[in-house]
Write a protein that holds these residues in place. Structure first.
Motif, PDB file in Angstrom:
ATOM      1  N   PRO A  23      -6.002  -5.376  -1.833  1.00  0.00           N
ATOM      2  CA  PRO A  23      -7.340  -5.266  -1.111  1.00  0.00           C
ATOM      3  C   PRO A  23      -7.803  -6.600  -0.309  1.00  0.00           C
ATOM      4  O   PRO A  23      -8.141  -6.351   0.915  1.00  0.00           O
ATOM      5  CB  PRO A  23      -8.336  -4.724  -2.004  1.00  0.00           C
ATOM      6  CG  PRO A  23      -7.452  -4.328  -3.341  1.00  0.00           C
ATOM      7  CD  PRO A  23      -6.113  -5.130  -3.071  1.00  0.00           C
TER       8      PRO A  23
ATOM      9  N   MET B  94      -2.576  -2.907 -11.596  1.00  0.00           N
ATOM     10  CA  MET B  94      -3.805  -2.721 -11.327  1.00  0.00           C
ATOM     11  C   MET B  94      -4.663  -3.061 -12.478  1.00  0.00           C
ATOM     12  O   MET B  94      -5.781  -3.691 -12.438  1.00  0.00           O
ATOM     13  CB  MET B  94      -3.895  -1.183 -10.926  1.00  0.00           C
ATOM     14  CG  MET B  94      -3.415  -0.781  -9.455  1.00  0.00           C
ATOM     15  SD  MET B  94      -3.583  -1.701  -8.124  1.00  0.00           S
ATOM     16  CE  MET B  94      -2.236  -2.625  -8.023  1.00  0.00           C
TER      17      MET B  94
ATOM     18  N   ILE C  32     -12.788  -1.951  -6.867  1.00  0.00           N
ATOM     19  CA  ILE C  32     -12.967  -0.433  -6.626  1.00  0.00           C
ATOM     20  C   ILE C  32     -11.442   0.285  -6.179  1.00  0.00           C
ATOM     21  O   ILE C  32     -10.845   1.182  -6.640  1.00  0.00           O
ATOM     22  CB  ILE C  32     -13.852   0.085  -5.540  1.00  0.00           C
ATOM     23  CG1 ILE C  32     -15.317  -0.343  -6.396  1.00  0.00           C
ATOM     24  CG2 ILE C  32     -13.938   1.392  -5.227  1.00  0.00           C
ATOM     25  CD1 ILE C  32     -16.584  -0.217  -5.506  1.00  0.00           C
ATOM     26  N   PRO C  33     -10.798  -0.767  -4.867  1.00  0.00           N
ATOM     27  CA  PRO C  33      -9.501  -0.052  -4.933  1.00  0.00           C
ATOM     28  C   PRO C  33      -8.312  -0.098  -5.899  1.00  0.00           C
ATOM     29  O   PRO C  33      -7.706   0.945  -6.180  1.00  0.00           O
ATOM     30  CB  PRO C  33      -8.945  -1.227  -3.651  1.00  0.00           C
ATOM     31  CG  PRO C  33     -10.437  -1.651  -3.244  1.00  0.00           C
ATOM     32  CD  PRO C  33     -10.992  -1.820  -4.494  1.00  0.00           C
ATOM     33  N   GLN C  34      -8.456  -1.009  -6.646  1.00  0.00           N
ATOM     34  CA  GLN C  34      -7.415  -1.213  -7.960  1.00  0.00           C
ATOM     35  C   GLN C  34      -7.918   0.097  -8.865  1.00  0.00           C
ATOM     36  O   GLN C  34      -6.944   0.829  -9.435  1.00  0.00           O
ATOM     37  CB  GLN C  34      -7.527  -2.301  -8.618  1.00  0.00           C
ATOM     38  CG  GLN C  34      -6.977  -3.439  -7.783  1.00  0.00           C
ATOM     39  CD  GLN C  34      -7.801  -4.290  -6.970  1.00  0.00           C
ATOM     40  OE1 GLN C  34      -8.793  -3.617  -6.582  1.00  0.00           O
ATOM     41  NE2 GLN C  34      -7.597  -5.394  -6.435  1.00  0.00           N
TER      42      GLN C  34
ATOM     43  N   HIS D  30     -17.445  -4.014  -8.414  1.00  0.00           N
ATOM     44  CA  HIS D  30     -17.499  -3.624  -6.967  1.00  0.00           C
ATOM     45  C   HIS D  30     -16.125  -4.383  -6.355  1.00  0.00           C
ATOM     46  O   HIS D  30     -15.738  -4.053  -5.204  1.00  0.00           O
ATOM     47  CB  HIS D  30     -18.620  -4.134  -6.246  1.00  0.00           C
ATOM     48  CG  HIS D  30     -19.015  -5.488  -6.337  1.00  0.00           C
ATOM     49  ND1 HIS D  30     -19.236  -6.196  -7.525  1.00  0.00           N
ATOM     50  CD2 HIS D  30     -18.684  -6.627  -5.504  1.00  0.00           C
ATOM     51  CE1 HIS D  30     -19.296  -7.634  -7.133  1.00  0.00           C
ATOM     52  NE2 HIS D  30     -19.168  -7.635  -6.094  1.00  0.00           N
TER      53      HIS D  30
ATOM     54  N   VAL E 139       0.899  -1.343  -0.067  1.00  0.00           N
ATOM     55  CA  VAL E 139       0.039  -0.105   0.134  1.00  0.00           C
ATOM     56  C   VAL E 139       0.865   1.147   0.072  1.00  0.00           C
ATOM     57  O   VAL E 139       0.679   2.262  -0.846  1.00  0.00           O
ATOM     58  CB  VAL E 139      -1.053   0.036   1.193  1.00  0.00           C
ATOM     59  CG1 VAL E 139      -1.679   1.590   1.362  1.00  0.00           C
ATOM     60  CG2 VAL E 139      -2.017  -1.130   1.068  1.00  0.00           C
TER      61      VAL E 139
ATOM     62  N   ARG F 265      -7.978  -7.077   3.806  1.00  0.00           N
ATOM     63  CA  ARG F 265      -9.203  -7.476   4.222  1.00  0.00           C
ATOM     64  C   ARG F 265      -9.039  -8.836   5.168  1.00  0.00           C
ATOM     65  O   ARG F 265      -9.485  -8.828   6.337  1.00  0.00           O
ATOM     66  CB  ARG F 265     -10.133  -7.799   3.302  1.00  0.00           C
ATOM     67  CG  ARG F 265     -11.608  -8.076   4.031  1.00  0.00           C
ATOM     68  CD  ARG F 265     -12.699  -7.920   3.094  1.00  0.00           C
ATOM     69  NE  ARG F 265     -12.598  -8.849   1.775  1.00  0.00           N
ATOM     70  CZ  ARG F 265     -13.303 -10.059   1.592  1.00  0.00           C
ATOM     71  NH1 ARG F 265     -13.903 -10.485   2.622  1.00  0.00           N
ATOM     72  NH2 ARG F 265     -13.117 -10.708   0.381  1.00  0.00           N
TER      73      ARG F 265
ATOM     74  N   ALA G  21      -9.205   3.007  -8.193  1.00  0.00           N
ATOM     75  CA  ALA G  21      -8.866   4.148  -7.348  1.00  0.00           C
ATOM     76  C   ALA G  21      -7.394   4.503  -7.437  1.00  0.00           C
ATOM     77  O   ALA G  21      -7.001   5.552  -7.847  1.00  0.00           O
ATOM     78  CB  ALA G  21      -9.268   4.006  -6.026  1.00  0.00           C
ATOM     79  N   VAL G  22      -6.536   3.380  -7.400  1.00  0.00           N
ATOM     80  CA  VAL G  22      -5.184   3.595  -7.455  1.00  0.00           C
ATOM     81  C   VAL G  22      -4.684   3.917  -8.979  1.00  0.00           C
ATOM     82  O   VAL G  22      -4.054   4.688  -9.198  1.00  0.00           O
ATOM     83  CB  VAL G  22      -4.387   2.267  -7.132  1.00  0.00           C
ATOM     84  CG1 VAL G  22      -2.720   2.339  -7.361  1.00  0.00           C
ATOM     85  CG2 VAL G  22      -4.426   2.120  -5.418  1.00  0.00           C
TER      86      VAL G  22
ATOM     87  N   SER H  91      -1.279  -6.023  -7.178  1.00  0.00           N
ATOM     88  CA  SER H  91      -2.820  -5.795  -7.100  1.00  0.00           C
ATOM     89  C   SER H  91      -3.658  -6.757  -6.117  1.00  0.00           C
ATOM     90  O   SER H  91      -4.888  -6.168  -5.964  1.00  0.00           O
ATOM     91  CB  SER H  91      -3.448  -6.070  -8.590  1.00  0.00           C
ATOM     92  OG  SER H  91      -3.167  -7.584  -9.049  1.00  0.00           O
TER      93      SER H  91
END
Length: 612
Positions: free
Chosen positions: A507, A588, A541-543, A538, A447, A511, A545-546, A504
Motif C-alpha cells: 500500500p 499481512m 486497512i489494505p493488509q 487505519h 498486488v 501510494r 482486507a487481503v 506487505s
C-alpha cells in the motif's frame, strides 16, 4: 530527560558476516540454476500454460511472474560476489589523500548534524559521542549543529558543548539545503554526515579515512545500526506470562522441534543488516554502493567538483532548450550571440548551485551524480563494520513516513531523471541502480500475486491451463532453487521476515508510485524519533482486507470442493493456492500486528505484540 532507549545503551552491534569463498561459489551455482529454470518456466508458461478461456486472469499473472523474474535476475547480479575494499593505514596528512603529494598539513574534518525539530537532549547525546572521536595523528576536527529550526535552545546547546552552530533564514531544500548552506561556511577536507540521532563511535575516522588514500574514493558509507530494536520475548516466557506456568512447557516443546521462537522482535523489520551487509556490501565489486546519508564520510572535493559539472550541464541543457524554441519561432538558423549570452546569464542567476540535490532522496541522488561523472572515475566504498548507532522508527506511523520517503524518492528519480538513460555510469553500475529502482515498482505485481489465489478460490477459474504434473515439474524446481539460492546468498542473516515485509509493503509503495505519476512532489517530513502513541489500524486497512479475503476465500473453496456445491476445483490447485494464501496471510499479519505493537510497560519482562 529519560529516553526510552536508555536501557539499550550497552548493546553492541553485530559483526559483519564472514565471507566464504565456498559459499559464494555455491550461491553462484544455485543462482545460475535458478535463473535457467526460471527462463525454462516462463517460456513454457507463456507458450503452453496460458488459460485461453480466462485470459483476463491468466495474462496478468504471467506478466507479474515475468516482472518478478526480472527482479530476481537483478538481485542475483547484485549478490553475485563479495569484494570488500582492503583496509589501508590511516593518512597522517592531506598529501596522502590527493594526487598532489606536495601538500602537507593535518586533515580537516567537519562532522555535521542537520536537525530541524528533534529534541535538544537527543542531539546532545549525539554531540557527546562525536566529541569522543579519536584519531592516531594530529587532526583538525570541527563539529557543527545545522539547525533548520532556528531554536535558541539549540544554539545554547552548541555553546555549552563547545561546538559550532549554523542556521539560515529559510528551509529551502530541506536537509539538502541545510547541508549546502553548511558547505558554504565550512572548509573541511572530509565531511561526516550524521542525522540528529546518529551516535558515532570513537573509531569512525580511524577505521574509514584509510580508504581515502585512493584519491578516487569520493565517499565511504558505514552500516547503519538501530541499537533500540525490541529484543522480543521467547515463546515459553510469553506463554507463561499470558496463560500460566503449564503452558510454558508447551512453548519449550515447540522450540525443541522448531528452534528458538521470539515474539515482538523487531515488529517493523527495521534491522538494516540485510541491506548493508548483503545488498550494499555486494555492490562494492561493481563500484555501485550508494550513499545512504547518516554514517557516511564524503570527500569535499568530490562533492563540489561533481556538483559544479552537474550545475554546468543543467545550465547548458536549459540554454539549448530555450535557443531551440527561439529558432523555431524566428525561423532562423542561429540565435544572435548577444541574445544567447544574455540568456545564459539569466539562467545562471535563476539556477541554484546545489552540492546536495534538493530532493527527498538527496543521498542517492548525490551518489548518482558522482558515479555518473564522466571526467572523474569516482569510487564509493561500503565499509563492513558498524561505526555508529541510531534510533529506529518505533511505531507504524513513523515507519510509514520513512518508507514512503524512501520509495517515493527512488521512483521519482527513476521517472524524472533516470540515470540509466545517461552517459557516465558503467554497465555494471546501471544494473545495480536498476535493481534499486525496479524493487520500488514491485507493488504493481505484488498486488497481482495477492489477488490471484483469492480469485481462484472464489471462482474456481485457474490462471494456468491446468494444475497438473507438467505444471509442477516446471514450477517446483524453479521455486525450490530460488529458496535455496536465497538461503545460501544471505547466509547468516534472517531473510524471511524481510521478504514478508516486502510483500506487505504494497500500500505504501503504491501510494508513492501514484504520487509520482500524478506529478506531485514527495514530501520531506522528518521521521519522528519518539514513539507515537496509539493503535494505527487505519494504516493497515489494505493488509486487513487481503488477510480477511484470503482466509474467507480459502475456507469457501475447500467447503465447496468437499461438498461439490460450487465450481470445478482441482485438488492440486487447492493445495498450491492454499500454501500461496497462507504465505500471503503471514506477510499481512506481520504488518497488521505492528499496528497494535507497543513496548511492555514492565521492564525486564520483554516485549510483545500486545494482541493474541
Amino acid at each position: 530527560m529519560d529516553f526510552y532507549f536508555n536501557e539499550f545503551e550497552n548493546r553492541t552491534p553485530p559483526e559483519p558476516v564472514k565471507h566464504s569463498h565456498f559459499r559464494e561459489l555455491l550461491y553462484q551455482y544455485l543462482a545460475t540454476c535458478n535463473l535457467t529454470l526460471g527462463i525454462w518456466y516462463l517460456v513454457w508458461r507463456w507458450g503452453f500454460a496460458l488459460n485461453y478461456d480466462a485470459m483476463w486472469f491468466s495474462l496478468p499473472l504471467a506478466f507479474a511472474e515475468s516482472c518478478a523474474f526480472i527482479g530476481s535476475l537483478l538481485f542475483v547480479f547484485n549478490l553475485w560476489k563479495t569484494k570488500d575494499e582492503p583496509k589501508r593505514p590511516v593518512p597522517s596528512s592531506i598529501g596522502e589523500c590527493v594526487n598532489d603529494p606536495t601538500e602537507d598539513r593535518p586533515l580537516c574534518i567537519d562532522v555535521l548534524f542537520p536537525t530541524y525539530d528533534e529534541e535538544p537532549e537527543l542531539v546532545k547525546l549525539s554531540i557527546r559521542d562525536a566529541l569522543k572521536i579519536r584519531y592516531p595523528h594530529e587532526i583538525e576536527m570541527k563539529i557543527f549543529i545545522l539547525d533548520d529550526g532556528k531554536r535558541p535552545e539549540m544554539a545554547k546547546l552548541a555553546q555549552e558543548m563547545g561546538v559550532e552552530y549554523i542556521t539560515r533564514e529559510n528551509n529551502e531544500g530541506y536537509k539538502a539545503g541545510n547541508l549546502r548552506n553548511a558547505l558554504e561556511q565550512t572548509y573541511g577536507d572530509f565531511i561526516v554526515i550524521c542525522d540528529a540521532d546518529t551516535r558515532p563511535f570513537p573509531s569512525i575516522l580511524e577505521n574509514t579515512l584509510g580508504y581515502f588514500r585512493d584519491p578516487d574514493v569520493a565517499w565511504v558509507q558505514t552500516p547503519q545500526w538501530f541499537f533500540d530494536l525490541p529484543a522480543g520475548e521467547r515463546l515459553p516466557v510469553w506463554l507463561k506470562r499470558r496463560l500460566g506456568r503449564p503452558f510454558s512447557w508447551l512453548g519449550r516443546l515447540l522450540e525443541k522441534f522448531y528452534g528458538p521462537i521470539t515474539l515482538g522482535r523487531d515488529p517493523f523489520v527495521n534491522d538494516p543488516q540485510m541491506f548493508y551487509d548483503v545488498i550494499q556490501r555486494r555492490r562494492n565489486w561493481a563500484n555501485a554502493s550508494f550513499c545512504c546519508g547518516a554514517g557516511s564520510i564524503h570527500r569535499r572535493e568530490a562533492v563540489m567538483e561533481a556538483a559544479l559539472r552537474s550545475y554546468s550541464h543543467q545550465i547548458s541543457q536549459e540554454h539549448d532548450a530555450i535557443e531551440r524554441q527561439i529558432r523555431k519561432l524566428t525561423k532562423e538558423k542561429y540565435v544572435d550571440k548577444d541574445i544567447s549570452s544574455g540568456l545564459k546569464q539569466e539562467i545562471i542567476l535563476d539556477t541554484e548551485f546545489t552540492p546536495y540535490k534538493f530532493h527527498v532522496s538527496e543521498d542517492i541522488y548525490t551518489s548518482i551524480i558522482l558515479h555518473g561523472d564522466t571526467e572523474r572515475n569516482w569510487r564509493s566504498v561500503q565499509h563492513t563494520e558498524v561505526e555508529s548507532k541510531m534510533l529506529s522508527p518505533q511505531d507504524l506511523q513513523s515507519w510509514t513516513v520513512q518508507r514512503f520517503k524512501y520509495s517515493g524518492g527512488s521512483i521519482d528519480i527513476f521517472m524524472n531523471d533516470n540515470p540509466l538513460l545517461k552517459k557516465g555510469m558503467s554497465f555494471k553500475q546501471k544494473i545495480m541502480y536498476a535493481a534499486s529502482f525496479w524493487s520500488n515498482l514491485s507493488a504493481i505485481w505484488n498486488v497481482i500475486f495477492l489477488a490471484c489465489p483469492i480469485i481462484y478460490f472464489l471462482t474456481s477459474i485457474a490462471p494456468v491451463s491446468a494444475y497438473d504434473t507438467t505444471f509442477y515439474l516446471h514450477f517446483l524446481p524453479f521455486v525450490l532453487t530460488a529458496e535455496l539460492a536465497m538461503m545460501v546468498g544471505t547466509w547468516g542473516i534472517s531473510g524471511y521476515q524481510g521478504k514478508s515485509n516486502f510483500l506487505s509493503f504494497f500500500p505504501v509503495n503504491m501510494r508513492a508510485l501514484w504520487t509520482v505519476l500524478r506529478g506531485k512532489k514527495i514530501s520531506f517530513p522528518t521521521t519522528p524519533k519518539d514513539r507515537q502513541q496509539g493503535v494505527f489500524l487505519h494504516l493497515v486497512i489494505p493488509q486487513i482486507a487481503v488477510f480477511v479475503l484470503s482466509l474467507f476465500s480459502m475456507g469457501f473453496a475447500w467447503v465447496a470442493y468437499g461438498t461439490g456445491s460450487f465450481g470445478d476445483y482441482s485438488l492440486g490447485g487447492l493445495i498450491l493456492n492454499s500454501f500461496w494464501t497462507l504465505n500471503n496471510m503471514m506477510a499481512m499479519w506481520g504488518m497488521i500486528a505492528s499496528a497494535f505493537w507497543s513496548p511492555s510497560t514492565d521492564k525486564g519482562e520483554g516485549l510483545d505484540y500486545g494482541i493474541e
